[in-house]
Design an enzyme around this catalytic site. Structure first.
Site, PDB file in Angstrom:
ATOM      1  CB  CYS A 138      -0.899  -0.004   1.238  1.00 62.30           C
ATOM      2  SG  CYS A 138      -1.749   1.553   1.492  1.00 62.30           S
ATOM      3  CB  CYS A 188      -5.008   6.119  -3.628  1.00 63.94           C
ATOM      4  SG  CYS A 188      -3.763   4.887  -3.459  1.00 63.94           S
ATOM      5  CB  THR A 231      -3.888   4.434   4.682  1.00 65.85           C
ATOM      6  OG1 THR A 231      -4.682   3.301   5.021  1.00 65.85           O
ATOM      7  CG2 THR A 231      -2.927   4.070   3.570  1.00 65.85           C
ATOM      8  CD  GLU A 257      -2.582   0.663   7.018  1.00 61.32           C
ATOM      9  OE1 GLU A 257      -1.766  -0.210   7.404  1.00 61.32           O
ATOM     10  OE2 GLU A 257      -2.855   0.859   5.830  1.00 61.32           O
ATOM     11  CG  HIS A 273     -10.104   4.019  -0.619  1.00 65.64           C
ATOM     12  ND1 HIS A 273      -9.046   4.604  -1.279  1.00 65.64           N
ATOM     13  CD2 HIS A 273      -9.548   3.245   0.346  1.00 65.64           C
ATOM     14  CE1 HIS A 273      -7.911   4.207  -0.725  1.00 65.64           C
ATOM     15  NE2 HIS A 273      -8.178   3.374   0.257  1.00 65.64           N
ATOM     16  CE1 TYR A 284      -8.589   0.166  -0.638  1.00 64.05           C
ATOM     17  CE2 TYR A 284      -8.613  -2.115   0.061  1.00 64.05           C
ATOM     18  CZ  TYR A 284      -8.452  -0.786   0.355  1.00 64.05           C
ATOM     19  OH  TYR A 284      -8.138  -0.401   1.625  1.00 64.05           O
ATOM     20  CB  CYS A 319      -3.537  -0.229  -5.000  1.00 62.14           C
ATOM     21  SG  CYS A 319      -4.720  -0.812  -3.763  1.00 62.14           S
ATOM     22  CD  GLU A 345      -4.663  -1.240   3.005  1.00 59.32           C
ATOM     23  OE1 GLU A 345      -3.641  -1.766   2.568  1.00 59.32           O
ATOM     24  OE2 GLU A 345      -4.850  -0.025   3.022  1.00 59.32           O
TER      25      GLU A 345
HETATM   26 FE1  SF4 Z   1      -3.363   1.802  -0.059  1.00 55.86          FE
HETATM   27 FE2  SF4 Z   1      -4.614   0.805  -2.168  1.00 55.86          FE
HETATM   28 FE3  SF4 Z   1      -5.911   2.421  -0.472  1.00 55.86          FE
HETATM   29 FE4  SF4 Z   1      -4.026   3.344  -2.128  1.00 55.86          FE
HETATM   30  S1  SF4 Z   1      -6.019   2.436  -2.727  1.00 55.86           S
HETATM   31  S2  SF4 Z   1      -4.280   3.837   0.047  1.00 55.86           S
HETATM   32  S3  SF4 Z   1      -2.578   1.654  -2.125  1.00 55.86           S
HETATM   33  S4  SF4 Z   1      -5.098   0.385  -0.043  1.00 55.86           S
HETATM   34 FE    FE Z   2      -6.496   1.112   2.070  1.00 56.10          FE
END
Ligand code: SF4
Ligand code: FE
Length: 481
Positions: free
Chosen positions: A100, A104, A191, A257, A292, A296, A299, A447
């Site tokens: 991570c 983002c 995060t 985190e 968000h 995911y 990422c 996560e």
């Molecule tokens: Fe982390 Fe993925 Fe969330 Fe970006 S989208 S903060 S990489 S978990």
């Molecule tokens: Fe996250």
């Protein structure tokens, strides 16, 4: 300066002076502490990529607020292409860092607050949107990064915020002063918090009138008096203290985190974006979640690419890459990974324009994407571990290979097929271990379940958003009812 270099970012973090604790000790410089350095380097990579010629198109954008070229991680998305590019950028970052990379959450938060403050002003005649646009200009022009602070500590989950025995279990306004408000509470699982210049606070749930002091959104610098970051531990994090860092698997990067405590923090008027408008708390939570949840599918897919690559490499090292069941399992991993990406891209393709002009992804498809994320990375990890073999969790350390007494044994018996020495084999296995069991598993697995809301939250949204009535009427028509 609309774009910071990686080095400028790291020095800005060193000079920030925010209060950070790791294992009970105050940390002077986050990017220089062995535990927090890999996460800082992952965040720094979001700056590095924007500097690279071949990545500029993906990692930069044109600001609609300042007209400057800015890092895409600070961009308010204004069309479908912006939504798509964000997902592609996150996949690229996942491929580069296998963790991570944190930036983002703030990006999705900024896009959500931008849209919701516009709606708030329309409804209540407030002036939040202009304030937030000013904040965004400051962020974009200086290439800063704010952490998204949503989840409260929550205390007794069966009670609403104002009914808690300790009313600080949800962050709330404790005092109104001339020129601002004072807030108290703690935000959990934040995060990239320790790697951020600013924090943006949002409510964590839908609220009723009795909870209106909890309907608060604002931004303050991370070094504001009263703010403390308490760093979260991760499995195998102590390996980062070892001299031979090769046993960490991922030598360079990690996610992080922290718990962020707000102990009577003053928020000036111009940084308040919601104050008491409780009917909008749930809307802000949902919009952030939707953004968000789609992220995911960028990422985690990038991390999945690395895991698939490492699994294919270990199969080759073992001489099993042509075996039919191994080929089948790798095909299965790719299928699962690309299905995750497809969900995220589909949610962008059906994206829509909010009244503010900012675009948002399709909420149903974003939730479907995230519900798959709560499952498929576990299946992909299971297949990776299956192909890797038991040595994944029984192999001696790389230090053993250097020992003059036992080194020759380890080197002799840990080789793979001809040409694959023990070090190569162990390094690939350590990376698979990191992503599926170690510090990387926090990003890739747990996560994936809980980040951006746990699976049940997605099921509730899916049930609410799906048009079951129209599906029923299709069925009725076709069977003659
Ligand atoms: Fe982390 Fe993925 Fe969330 Fe970006 S989208 S903060 S990489 S978990
Ligand atoms: Fe996250």
């Amino acid at each position: 300066m609309a774009l910071m270099t990686k080095e400028q970012y790291l020095s800005s973090l060193r000079g920030l002076g925010h209060r950070v604790f790791i294992r009970g000790e105050k940390v002077e410089s986050v990017p220089d502490h062995p535990i927090s350095k890999p996460p800082a380097m992952a965040m720094a990579e979001t700056y590095q990529q924007a500097e690279q010629e071949d990545m500029k198109a993906l990692f930069t954008a044109q600001s609609h607020l300042t007209d400057e070229t800015i890092n895409r991680f600070t961009h308010i998305q204004h069309n479908i292409e912006d939504l798509v590019n964000k997902i592609l950028m996150l996949r690229e970052m996942g491929r580069k860092t296998a963790c991570c990379f944190q930036r983002c959450a703030g990006l999705d938060c900024m896009n959500s607050v931008y849209a919701i403050t516009y709606d708030l002003d329309q409804e209540f005649g407030t002036r939040y949107h202009g304030r937030f646009a000013d904040f965004m200009k400051y962020i974009q022009s200086n290439d800063l990064l704010p952490a998204a602070c949503m989840t409260d500590s929550k205390g007794d989950r069966s009670l609403s915020p104002s009914k808690q025995e300790d009313t600080d279990q949800y962050l709330h306004i404790v005092e109104e002063k001339k020129g601002g408000i004072v807030v108290r509470g703690a935000k959990m699982h934040i995060t990239g918090g320790v790697n951020s210049h600013e924090v943006i606070v949002m409510p964590t749930r839908a609220l009723k009138e009795e909870d209106k002091d909890y309907a608060v959104a604002f931004a303050v610098p991370a070094n504001t008096e009263g703010i403390t970051f308490i760093y979260g531990r991760q499995p195998s994090d102590m390996r980062r203290l070892e001299e031979n860092r090769s046993d960490t698997g991922n030598l360079y990067y990690g996610g992080c985190e922290s718990m962020v405590v707000f102990d009577d923090v003053f928020v000036p008027e111009e940084r308040i974006f919601m104050k008491g408008e409780y009917p909008f708390a749930g809307r802000l939570v949902e919009l952030f979640a939707v953004h968000h949840r789609a992220s995911y599918g960028g990422c985690k897919v990038g991390v999945g690419d690395v895991l698939i690559g490492a699994t294919a490499a270990i199969a080759e090292a073992h001489g099993t890459e042509k075996t039919s069941h191994i080929k089948d399992k790798i095909a299965e991993m790719i299928h699962l990974n690309e299905t995750l990406h497809a969900g995220a891209l589909a949610s962008t393709g059906k994206g829509y324009c909010t009244p503010s002009g900012a675009y948002a992804v399709d909420p149903l498809l974003a939730n479907v994407c995230k519900l798959n994320i709560t499952r498929f990375p576990f299946d992909i990890s299971r297949l990776a571990q299956d192909i890797a073999g038991g040595l994944l969790v029984t192999m001696p350390s790389l230090d053993d290979q250097d020992n003059p007494v036992i080194g020759p044994y380890v080197k002799k018996y840990l080789v793979g097929k001809s040409g694959v020495d023990s070090e190569k084999r162990v390094r690939i296995l350590r990376l698979i271990e990191n992503i599926t069991l170690g510090t990387g598993a926090v990003s890739y697995l747990t996560e994936s379940i809980h980040g951006a809301g746990s699976p049940q939250a997605q099921k509730i949204m899916i049930t609410r958003l799906a048009d079951i009535e129209s599906a029923k009427s299709c069925a009725y028509k076709l069977c003659g009812l």
